[in-house]
Design an enzyme around this catalytic site. Structure first.
Site, PDB file in Angstrom:
ATOM      1  N   HIS A   1      -4.331   0.325  11.107  1.00 43.40           N
ATOM      2  CA  HIS A   1      -5.603  -0.401  11.222  1.00 43.40           C
ATOM      3  C   HIS A   1      -6.038  -0.437  12.681  1.00 43.40           C
ATOM      4  O   HIS A   1      -6.544  -1.462  13.147  1.00 43.40           O
ATOM      5  CB  HIS A   1      -5.453  -1.829  10.689  1.00 43.40           C
TER       6      HIS A   1
ATOM      7  N   GLU B   1       0.813  -1.222   0.000  1.00 44.31           N
ATOM      8  CA  GLU B   1       0.000   0.000   0.000  1.00 44.31           C
ATOM      9  C   GLU B   1       0.850   1.278   0.000  1.00 44.31           C
ATOM     10  O   GLU B   1       0.527   2.244   0.697  1.00 44.31           O
ATOM     11  CB  GLU B   1      -0.940   0.003   1.201  1.00 44.31           C
TER      12      GLU B   1
ATOM     13  N   HIS C   1     -11.295  -0.640   6.961  1.00 46.18           N
ATOM     14  CA  HIS C   1      -9.876  -0.888   6.747  1.00 46.18           C
ATOM     15  C   HIS C   1      -9.012  -0.236   7.818  1.00 46.18           C
ATOM     16  O   HIS C   1      -8.302  -0.921   8.542  1.00 46.18           O
ATOM     17  CB  HIS C   1      -9.511  -0.371   5.341  1.00 46.18           C
TER      18      HIS C   1
HETATM   19 MN    MN Z   1      -3.864  -1.220   5.172  1.00 46.04          MN
END
Ligand code: MN
Length: 254
Positions: free
Chosen positions: A112, A91, A181
């Site tokens: 997260h 990411e 998320h």
């Molecule tokens: Mn993530």
């Protein structure tokens, strides 16, 4: 912690400013892991101190375990400059897109944090509930990947156009929730981004506790958010927090 400090020392050939940035980035990773904001996943980056078109971020490793040799230099499009065979976080687009959109931002935390997730999925708005939570800002946007990219994604921000969408929702703020998320936090300095990420998590915990007690929860007013955050976003308080948390994470010489 002599052994640990030795392991995060960087080669003397590096520019002092870059060596310093790498060491701080290692400590920031360890702090956020120790504080429970990051676990095996999530990541922290800083803009390159000598080149605003690049940023520094660890290779794919749990933040509690990051050492200086893990730090990779990236172009803003997520291309590694010095990968040297090291695995990468998928990411990366979160970081590059925010640096691209926000010249004032020099550190990004993607996390997260479990305490924060409920506020991205229930319609209950995350709001500053105590003075330290004011650093989140008065209005916290929620980015839902389905709005632009439809149902059935893996929820991950892997492509640069997805990152750009997230950065647009962040706008000029410091925090954006990512539905189902996590969140992304943007700071002018690494210590600021770490500070905001830690107190966003605590604010979420306190908001849940307060609302469970019943009655009408009194949040900070917009004026209080403005005044309180102006003081807390000064380096003095952030240095104090950084020293405390880095000591707790094992860096006794910070
Ligand atoms: Mn993530």
């Amino acid at each position: 912690m002599t052994d640990q400090i030795a392991r995060i020392d960087v080669p003397v050939a590096r520019e002092p400013a870059i060596a310093h940035a790498i060491r701080e980035l290692v400590i920031g990773n360890r702090i956020l892991a120790h504080q429970g904001v990051l676990d095996a996943f999530g990541h922290v980056s800083v803009r390159h101190p000598a080149n605003p078109e690049r940023y520094l971020m660890p290779c794919s490793r749990g933040p509690a375990l990051v050492v200086a040799d893990d730090i990779i230099e990236y172009a803003l499009d997520g291309t590694p400059i010095d990968q040297r065979g090291r695995p990468q976080y998928s990411e990366r687009a979160i970081h590059g897109a925010i640096y691209l959109a926000r010249p004032d931002v020099n550190a990004v935390v993607h996390n997260h944090s479990p305490a924060v997730i409920p506020f991205g999925v229930t319609g209950t708005v995350l709001r500053p509930i105590f003075h330290l939570g004011s650093v989140m800002g008065p209005d916290i946007p929620i980015w839902d990947i389905t709005d632009k990219f439809g149902d059935g994604t893996d929820l991950l921000v892997i492509r640069n156009d997805v990152g750009a969408s997230l950065a647009r929702t962040l706008g000029g703020g410091r925090v954006v929730l990512m539905r189902g998320h996590g969140s992304a936090v943007a700071g002018r300095r690494l210590k600021e981004a770490v500070f905001i990420a830690v107190y966003m998590q605590l604010n979420a915990q306190l908001q849940l506790a307060s609302t469970q007690l019943g009655g009408a929860t009194k949040f900070l007013s917009p004026a209080e958010v403005a005044r309180a955050s102006a003081i807390l976003l000064e380096p003095l308080g952030q240095e104090r927090a950084w020293q405390t948390w880095s000591h707790a994470a094992g860096f006794t010489d910070v």
